[in-house]
Design a protein around this motif. Sequence first.
Motif, short mmCIF file in Angstrom:
data_model
loop_
_atom_site.label_atom_id
_atom_site.label_comp_id
_atom_site.label_asym_id
_atom_site.label_seq_id
_atom_site.Cartn_x
_atom_site.Cartn_y
_atom_site.Cartn_z
N VAL A 318 0.86 -1.19 0.00
CA VAL A 318 0.00 0.00 0.00
C VAL A 318 0.89 1.23 0.00
N VAL A 319 0.75 2.05 -1.02
CA VAL A 319 1.50 3.32 -1.07
C VAL A 319 0.48 4.45 -1.18
N PRO A 320 0.19 5.12 -0.06
CA PRO A 320 -0.84 6.17 -0.10
C PRO A 320 -0.39 7.34 -0.97
N LYS A 321 -1.34 7.91 -1.68
CA LYS A 321 -0.99 9.04 -2.56
C LYS A 321 -0.56 10.26 -1.77
N GLN A 322 -0.83 10.26 -0.44
CA GLN A 322 -0.43 11.38 0.42
C GLN A 322 1.06 11.35 0.77
N LEU A 323 1.74 10.25 0.45
CA LEU A 323 3.16 10.12 0.82
C LEU A 323 4.02 10.81 -0.25
N LEU A 324 4.71 11.87 0.14
CA LEU A 324 5.41 12.71 -0.84
C LEU A 324 6.91 12.81 -0.54
N TYR A 325 7.70 12.88 -1.60
CA TYR A 325 9.12 13.20 -1.45
C TYR A 325 9.27 14.67 -1.06
N SER A 326 10.49 15.06 -0.74
CA SER A 326 10.73 16.44 -0.29
C SER A 326 10.35 17.47 -1.36
N LYS A 333 3.87 7.35 -7.49
CA LYS A 333 4.10 7.42 -8.93
C LYS A 333 5.42 6.74 -9.31
N ASP A 334 6.43 6.91 -8.48
CA ASP A 334 7.69 6.23 -8.76
C ASP A 334 7.58 4.74 -8.48
N GLN B 69 11.80 9.73 -19.01
CA GLN B 69 11.14 10.80 -19.75
C GLN B 69 9.63 10.68 -19.76
N ALA B 70 9.10 9.53 -19.59
CA ALA B 70 7.66 9.33 -19.66
C ALA B 70 7.34 8.05 -18.93
N GLY B 71 6.08 7.74 -18.84
CA GLY B 71 5.70 6.46 -18.25
C GLY B 71 6.25 5.33 -19.12
N TYR B 72 6.25 4.14 -18.57
CA TYR B 72 6.63 2.97 -19.36
C TYR B 72 5.75 2.94 -20.60
N LEU B 73 6.31 2.53 -21.73
CA LEU B 73 5.65 2.66 -23.03
C LEU B 73 4.21 2.15 -23.05
N PHE B 74 4.01 0.93 -22.54
CA PHE B 74 2.72 0.29 -22.78
C PHE B 74 1.56 0.92 -21.99
#
Lengths: 414, 414
Positions: A318-326, A333-334, B69-74
Amino acid sequence: MSPTQLLSTSISSSSSAFLAAPFAFKARNQNVSFASKTPSICTCAAAPQEQKTVYKTQVSRNANIAKLQAGYLFPEVARRRNAHMLKYPDAKVISLGIGDTTEPIPEVITSAIAKRAEALSTLEGYSGYGPEQGEKPLRTAIASTFYAGLGIEEDDIFVSDGAKCDISRLQMVFGANVTMAVQDPSYPAYVDSSVIMGQTGQFQKDVEKYGKIEYMRCTPENGFFPDLSKVSRTDIIFFCSPNNPTGSAATREQLTRLVQFAKDNGSIIVYDSAYAMYMSDDNPRSIFEIPGAKEVALETSSFSKYAGFTGVRLGWTVVPKQLLYSDGFPVVKDFNRVVCTSFNGASNICQAGGRACLSPEGLKAMSEVIGFYKENTNIIMDTFNSLGFNVYGGKNAPYVWVHFPGQSSWDVFQ
Amino acid sequence: MSPTQLLSTSISSSSSAFLAAPFAFKARNQNVSFASKTPSICTCAAAPQEQKTVYKTQVSRNANIAKLQAGYLFPEVARRRNAHMLKYPDAKVISLGIGDTTEPIPEVITSAIAKRAEALSTLEGYSGYGPEQGEKPLRTAIASTFYAGLGIEEDDIFVSDGAKCDISRLQMVFGANVTMAVQDPSYPAYVDSSVIMGQTGQFQKDVEKYGKIEYMRCTPENGFFPDLSKVSRTDIIFFCSPNNPTGSAATREQLTRLVQFAKDNGSIIVYDSAYAMYMSDDNPRSIFEIPGAKEVALETSSFSKYAGFTGVRLGWTVVPKQLLYSDGFPVVKDFNRVVCTSFNGASNICQAGGRACLSPEGLKAMSEVIGFYKENTNIIMDTFNSLGFNVYGGKNAPYVWVHFPGQSSWDVFQ
């Protein structure tokens, strides 16, 4: 824990409660063997002998992997078991090594897996690549079963082939430049994956620790919860509760302090809740029960010890969208980018099993499996207690932590 | 290939032959949609809007991932497909995106999977953690089916949840300090995982390439085999044959040159043979058919496109014990260490499917599935040929490479 950590702790042996049948230790020095699951194909401690005629590439060995002091713990346990078996072929080995499951998977779950497999041979039932993040119905079921009312949504959940695999993917997300803290003792994959990713310094033989890792000492004296006033700030804090291997579970008050500690330091907690369903006390089952945790924590978990899925392979993170880098960029997203690049989703067949686990019948069946292991845990605890040892854990986890005064872990193991 | 590579190549569209049914393009500008498999949960191209009140940790985002540069292609292909579907809900979408499978898995294979699943609900048939390297009978069957007479042994083979996953594990083994070469165009996971691991420089917008990666140009002019006299030495050479996406397969003579090139430079070839069973010509199916390759190459492959296992997840990687780093340390020992730390083996249920694939009935059934896709490939080739396009690939792979003069890939896609 790594073998080296085992040696450095005063509490010197963990015992897994995953036993096929009740047993009792007869005497302290009885010939009881500890076994693990599988032979390793090689041990990695020593470089091979060089031969003049052998061709070598010009590629340098990864210096981070070279820092690792021994093979991964459990293959080493298996190696010693196998050596013992060669010497004593008639020994009856009881595995107190890796926390493996021995109980069959409830039929309501395996029949769902079998049905999905059979459907794959039909045009209507066939499916190819699934979403890397997992099938939506399973993500939804995980959210509603384990995180109801906690503000965790289906798209915060990533289905995986197990928590161990996700830990390494998380390390890829964090990269080489983060610092990390870990409970001491702890599950060895945290430290080993950190070493592999280059987050640590060299192994320091005098203290038997890797440089740059903050080891948070957990002992009977502090109730197996670290004294946070003595813990240095790190970027990442690995925290497992109920704990593998000590069997202890952090209370709501302790976890509230941990979340505040992370918030004060701007740290990210990687919370491992793989044993949450073993909880007997009223402790939190998820870090997200603590207010504000979604801003400082992510959580990884697994079906392995609930449904006997150690070989089937299914877990989630579970990675909450509220968890942010500096810089304000969402960690999720990463993580999604790494999951999409380095993984192709858990097996569709196994995901069908996961859905069956979370049906009303599946949940009931899982709680019976867990009850069986908890009974075994009680037998181990009673046995060691009756032998006069100090015994910890067991109540909220399938793990029991026994104190063998004056002996190192490997000595006890041998 | 990554979207950026797509734009930079003069050959501007790949077409997957994995279609559910025969089809024909009626005209060049007809409204034909290209679809992919699954919606992505987010796109990662832009940073979110910052809000003053939002809590941020003090953990820095991994600068290597930020290079992407962008999301993974697919997922990006899927995003565009979904946007198109919203606009034209009645559009009949034919997926020419990711090479997904559409044909049911042969019953001889699914029934073996179902049987193993059902056995897991019995005490005799239950198994927990398996060997991280895969179950021995499957490793043995892979060795004898695909590598007979090539000197590859069962313990050189690591069963995995797919070649894509093993590529990232290999990158963890190699670490951040290696240099890498890749065919251009190529399967995007090689470059993206290299970026994530920190092996590359920043993305260079003018040439649309990442710094420090050696792009080996593969074009109709060089028969889709790179001019090695113009390729700089790198530590690692990713090489896929039969190729995704160009559909071309390297000849024995070309692979002999590649192995010699690696040997001269002390490089390691990561050979991706995931489409070997699609070979019609007498080209090598494995890099290990080339004498001396075991000293400079490892090979990754997959059941995905042979048996329709894209969703089931099963592959393997061969790391010969003869492959050594510059200090003489065997690559296989470090790969084994990473596999043991970051992975817990492929699902036991899926491995039962793998064994069924390699039974005499399974092999026959797989060759029928492959025959179906090859027929589709022929339809695509004939169609584009009849429309006057230059068409490449297709004969030894399920991929067809079509030249759209003067148009970029994304333009053709749109």
